[in-house]
Design a protein around this motif. Structure first.
Motif, PDB file in Angstrom:
ATOM      1  N   PRO A 329      53.994  -6.083  -6.714  1.00 57.92           N
ATOM      2  CA  PRO A 329      54.792  -4.848  -6.158  1.00 57.92           C
ATOM      3  C   PRO A 329      54.077  -4.218  -4.828  1.00 57.92           C
ATOM      4  CG  PRO A 329      54.769  -4.764  -8.591  1.00 57.92           C
ATOM      5  CD  PRO A 329      53.847  -6.080  -8.178  1.00 57.92           C
ATOM      6  N   GLN A 330      54.873  -3.571  -4.249  1.00 58.81           N
ATOM      7  CA  GLN A 330      54.584  -2.984  -2.790  1.00 58.81           C
ATOM      8  C   GLN A 330      53.089  -1.931  -3.214  1.00 58.81           C
ATOM      9  OE1 GLN A 330      57.900  -1.407  -0.836  1.00 58.81           O
ATOM     10  NE2 GLN A 330      58.724  -3.510  -0.740  1.00 58.81           N
ATOM     11  N   LEU A 331      53.348  -1.162  -4.443  1.00 55.07           N
ATOM     12  CA  LEU A 331      52.478  -0.199  -4.712  1.00 55.07           C
ATOM     13  C   LEU A 331      50.848  -0.639  -4.444  1.00 55.07           C
ATOM     14  CD1 LEU A 331      51.984   2.617  -5.740  1.00 55.07           C
ATOM     15  CD2 LEU A 331      51.846   1.562  -8.133  1.00 55.07           C
ATOM     16  N   PHE A 332      50.657  -2.006  -4.705  1.00 54.65           N
ATOM     17  CA  PHE A 332      49.209  -2.729  -4.727  1.00 54.65           C
ATOM     18  C   PHE A 332      48.978  -2.870  -3.225  1.00 54.65           C
ATOM     19  CE2 PHE A 332      50.417  -3.812  -8.927  1.00 54.65           C
ATOM     20  CZ  PHE A 332      49.279  -4.010  -9.624  1.00 54.65           C
ATOM     21  N   GLY A 333      49.883  -2.768  -2.321  1.00 51.52           N
ATOM     22  CA  GLY A 333      49.586  -2.653  -1.033  1.00 51.52           C
ATOM     23  C   GLY A 333      49.510  -1.425  -0.060  1.00 51.52           C
ATOM     24  N   LYS A 334      49.475  -0.383  -0.733  1.00 51.07           N
ATOM     25  CA  LYS A 334      49.086   0.808  -0.021  1.00 51.07           C
ATOM     26  C   LYS A 334      47.710   0.935   0.264  1.00 51.07           C
ATOM     27  CE  LYS A 334      53.275   3.230  -1.425  1.00 51.07           C
ATOM     28  NZ  LYS A 334      54.193   4.397  -2.250  1.00 51.07           N
ATOM     29  N   VAL A 335      47.254   1.336   1.515  1.00 52.53           N
ATOM     30  CA  VAL A 335      46.002   1.506   1.895  1.00 52.53           C
ATOM     31  C   VAL A 335      45.511   2.999   2.267  1.00 52.53           C
ATOM     32  CG1 VAL A 335      45.741  -0.831   2.260  1.00 52.53           C
ATOM     33  CG2 VAL A 335      46.046   0.676   4.080  1.00 52.53           C
ATOM     34  N   ASN A 336      44.374   3.382   2.230  1.00 54.29           N
ATOM     35  CA  ASN A 336      44.095   4.519   2.888  1.00 54.29           C
ATOM     36  C   ASN A 336      43.435   4.548   4.275  1.00 54.29           C
ATOM     37  OD1 ASN A 336      41.435   3.542   2.893  1.00 54.29           O
ATOM     38  ND2 ASN A 336      40.729   4.958   0.957  1.00 54.29           N
ATOM     39  N   LYS A 337      43.013   5.676   4.850  1.00 50.78           N
ATOM     40  CA  LYS A 337      42.573   5.343   6.299  1.00 50.78           C
ATOM     41  C   LYS A 337      41.551   4.636   6.459  1.00 50.78           C
ATOM     42  CE  LYS A 337      39.540   9.712   5.591  1.00 50.78           C
ATOM     43  NZ  LYS A 337      39.256  10.964   6.281  1.00 50.78           N
ATOM     44  N   HIS A 338      40.776   4.277   5.695  1.00 53.73           N
ATOM     45  CA  HIS A 338      39.573   3.414   5.821  1.00 53.73           C
ATOM     46  C   HIS A 338      39.952   1.801   5.570  1.00 53.73           C
ATOM     47  CE1 HIS A 338      36.655   6.608   5.733  1.00 53.73           C
ATOM     48  NE2 HIS A 338      37.287   6.806   4.683  1.00 53.73           N
ATOM     49  N   GLY A 339      41.387   1.619   5.053  1.00 48.83           N
ATOM     50  CA  GLY A 339      41.747   0.258   4.999  1.00 48.83           C
ATOM     51  C   GLY A 339      41.654  -0.165   3.751  1.00 48.83           C
ATOM     52  N   ALA A 340      41.281   0.619   2.798  1.00 52.76           N
ATOM     53  CA  ALA A 340      40.970   0.272   1.320  1.00 52.76           C
ATOM     54  C   ALA A 340      42.295   0.656   0.413  1.00 52.76           C
ATOM     55  CB  ALA A 340      39.852   1.122   0.651  1.00 52.76           C
ATOM     56  N   PRO A 341      42.647  -0.592  -0.509  1.00 48.69           N
ATOM     57  CA  PRO A 341      43.689  -0.311  -1.306  1.00 48.69           C
ATOM     58  C   PRO A 341      43.533   0.392  -2.526  1.00 48.69           C
ATOM     59  CG  PRO A 341      42.619  -2.545  -1.729  1.00 48.69           C
ATOM     60  CD  PRO A 341      41.691  -1.810  -0.469  1.00 48.69           C
ATOM     61  N   THR A 342      43.817   1.761  -2.360  1.00 48.99           N
ATOM     62  CA  THR A 342      43.469   2.748  -3.037  1.00 48.99           C
ATOM     63  C   THR A 342      44.372   2.688  -4.332  1.00 48.99           C
ATOM     64  OG1 THR A 342      44.915   4.306  -1.874  1.00 48.99           O
ATOM     65  CG2 THR A 342      42.858   4.313  -1.610  1.00 48.99           C
ATOM     66  N   TYR A 343      45.586   2.159  -4.298  1.00 52.99           N
ATOM     67  CA  TYR A 343      46.475   1.952  -5.701  1.00 52.99           C
ATOM     68  C   TYR A 343      45.947   0.529  -6.431  1.00 52.99           C
ATOM     69  CZ  TYR A 343      49.343   5.957  -4.079  1.00 52.99           C
ATOM     70  OH  TYR A 343      49.707   7.272  -3.873  1.00 52.99           O
ATOM     71  N   SER A 344      45.891  -0.319  -5.777  1.00 49.99           N
ATOM     72  CA  SER A 344      45.328  -1.643  -6.264  1.00 49.99           C
ATOM     73  C   SER A 344      43.837  -1.420  -7.108  1.00 49.99           C
ATOM     74  CB  SER A 344      45.330  -2.547  -5.272  1.00 49.99           C
ATOM     75  OG  SER A 344      44.937  -3.768  -5.867  1.00 49.99           O
ATOM     76  N   LEU A 345      43.088  -0.473  -6.195  1.00 50.05           N
ATOM     77  CA  LEU A 345      42.048   0.006  -7.092  1.00 50.05           C
ATOM     78  C   LEU A 345      42.013   0.697  -8.392  1.00 50.05           C
ATOM     79  CD1 LEU A 345      39.707   0.809  -3.948  1.00 50.05           C
ATOM     80  CD2 LEU A 345      38.999  -0.947  -5.728  1.00 50.05           C
ATOM     81  N   ALA A 346      43.018   1.662  -8.210  1.00 43.97           N
ATOM     82  CA  ALA A 346      43.052   2.477  -9.149  1.00 43.97           C
ATOM     83  C   ALA A 346      43.795   1.817 -10.462  1.00 43.97           C
ATOM     84  CB  ALA A 346      44.058   3.739  -9.042  1.00 43.97           C
TER      85      ALA A 346
END
Length: 484
Positions: A329-346
């Protein structure tokens, strides 16, 4: 305008990963908690002779797998979205998802294994964590889990640099162990009860069973060798990905063989099998005394921190890349300003947090999780080797084509052998982990506009088998036929 573009290219290159960091990523991802308990884990099921045969088989299989990574990386540099893209390109969308889901599962399940081993090693210094499977251990591991999560959100490249430093540091105690082991090694100890059979001679059926018992252990300690491939899109030069994988794998294989073979020449199999965890600490203690155990436990703590960092990056990157490909799902693809996948990490860290409670329901949390990791990652590796066979077969006839086809066949046979060596217990439990994935895949396909005909007829049969296997697994768990 050209000057601005050039400055942007230079700035972009500064964030790319070079050959040496890629090599250390491979080694750092593979060399973790497993090596510090490898001699004990292998001794529980195999005598020295069977261990040597195991390393020959595993060496051939893992090198063949690494050569598959190298060939596919060099031949298809455009497929830079991780090793599971080979499954999608060769066998369709659902195969790509199965490969990505299996890889994602294997990495974060590995973090659960690392958590219990880390707390167990810290228990050598702080009795509150003794054994690594109690409430204080869960609290301590949870704090570290979310700290590493925070660290990676500040940028994957920065975390990779830290991993490079930690990898160098953690190799020191392993090097010390090998040097001490070379001086303490006794051939008479190594050859005592060499085959571990009743007759003390080679017996095919018995030795074959011993070799099979080591497969999940050896697969687990090599998980992570594909780290360079996962970050291939971040490499400065695409050819560095294949080179880093081969150099890293060969280095790791030599280190693993030395650690296990030397251990069998220091303590007999029976003593190795019954050592406390981590086994390496107590083997070194037998050579140099108490300080050796303390030294190894300290090194183990550093080692796990390093590999846990790598394995925090890898599942997050896996989720991100899979989302970009429409597999997650697209939720896994969201990144923060550093380019890190925050939702995937969480999401990944949340799963790890949940599974940490297995510390309280099983006496052998580390061994159980390590075996689960091996079982599930075999699926991903098998797709890679099958794609190597398919891709090589489609090339024009030549000497190189024959060589690459042979490599693919050898690597595929090894993965199939490892899958059946895992046994019915872990293969059934594997289906339980894939059931939630089916619904994740359906959601991802709906987001891509595919609400109908999501599965082909063959894929429907596979999904059906997964559900049947999961029902059987639940039944066997409830009836205690399968014990965690």
């Amino acid at each position: 305008m050209d000057k601005i573009r050039k400055q942007e290219e230079i700035k972009s290159d500064q964030h790319k990963v070079g050959l040496l960091p890629l090599i250390t990523l491979v080694m750092g991802s593979a060399i973790g908690a497993g090596i510090f308990n490898l001699m004990k884990d292998m001794a529980q099921g195999a005598a020295p002779g069977a261990v040597l045969i195991s390393w020959v088989i595993v060496g051939i299989g893992i090198i063949a797998l690494a050569l598959c990574f190298q060939n596919l990386s060099d031949a298809l540099p455009e497929l830079d979205a991780g090793i599971f893209q080979y499954a999608e390109d060769g066998f369709g969308k659902f195969a790509g998802f199965a490969s990505a889901w299996g890889y994602w599962l294997s990495i974060w399940l590995g973090n659960v294994a690392f958590a219990t081993m880390l707390m167990s090693s810290l228990g050598f210094f702080f009795p509150i964590f003794k054994g690594g499977q109690n409430i204080p251990s869960i609290i301590g591991a949870s704090i570290l889990l979310w700290f590493l999560n925070y660290l990676v959100t500040k940028g994957v490249e920065n975390a990779t640099v830290i991993n490079f430093v930690v990898t160098i540091c953690k190799l020191v105690p392993i090097f010390v162990f090998i040097v001490c082991g070379l001086f303490a090694f006794k051939l008479s100890t190594f050859t005592y009860d060499f085959w571990g059979t009743v007759s003390q001679r080679f017996e095919w059926a018995d030795v074959f069973y011993q070799v099979k018992s080591t497969m999940l252990i050896t697969i687990f300690v090599f998980v992570g060798i594909e780290g360079a491939s996962i970050l291939s899109s971040r490499a400065k030069y695409k050819k560095d990905v294949g080179r880093a994988t081969i150099i890293g794998v060969l280095s790791v294989l030599v280190i693993y063989m030395l650690v296990t073979i030397l251990s069998f020449g220091i303590l007999p199999q029976g003593e190795l099998a019954h050592l406390p965890e981590p086994g390496m600490a107590y083997v070194l203690e037998a050579i140099v005394g108490y300080w050796g155990a303390a030294f190894i436990c300290g090194g183990l703590s550093i080692s796990i921190l390093g590999v846990w960092l790598s394995w925090t990056i890898l599942p997050a990157e896996t989720g991100l890349i899979a989302a970009k490909q429409g597999l997650f799902p697209q939720l896994f693809g969201k990144v923060n300003k550093h380019g890190a996948p925050t939702y995937s990490l969480a999401i990944t860290s949340g799963c790890i947090q949940l599974f940490m409670f297995t510390f309280l329901i099983t006496d052998e949390a580390y061994q159980f999780m390590a075996s689960m990791v091996s079982s599930v990652v075999i699926i991903t590796y098998l797709f890679v080797t099958l794609y190597q066979v398919k891709f090589s077969y489609q090339q024009p006839k030549s000497k190189n084509r024959t060589i690459q086809l042979a490599i693919g066949v050898v690597a595929t046979l090894f993965q199939i052998w490892a899958f059946f060596s895992a046994g019915l217990k872990y293969n059934l439990l594997l289906t339980l982990l894939f059931v939630p994935g089916i619904f994740v895949y359906i959601q991802a396909q709906k987001e891509q506009g595919r609400s109908k005909n999501i599965f082909s007829n063959f894929e429907k049969m596979v999904v059906g088998l997964i559900f049947v296997g999961s029902v059987a697994a639940l039944y066997f768990l409830v009836t205690d036929v399968i014990a965690i």
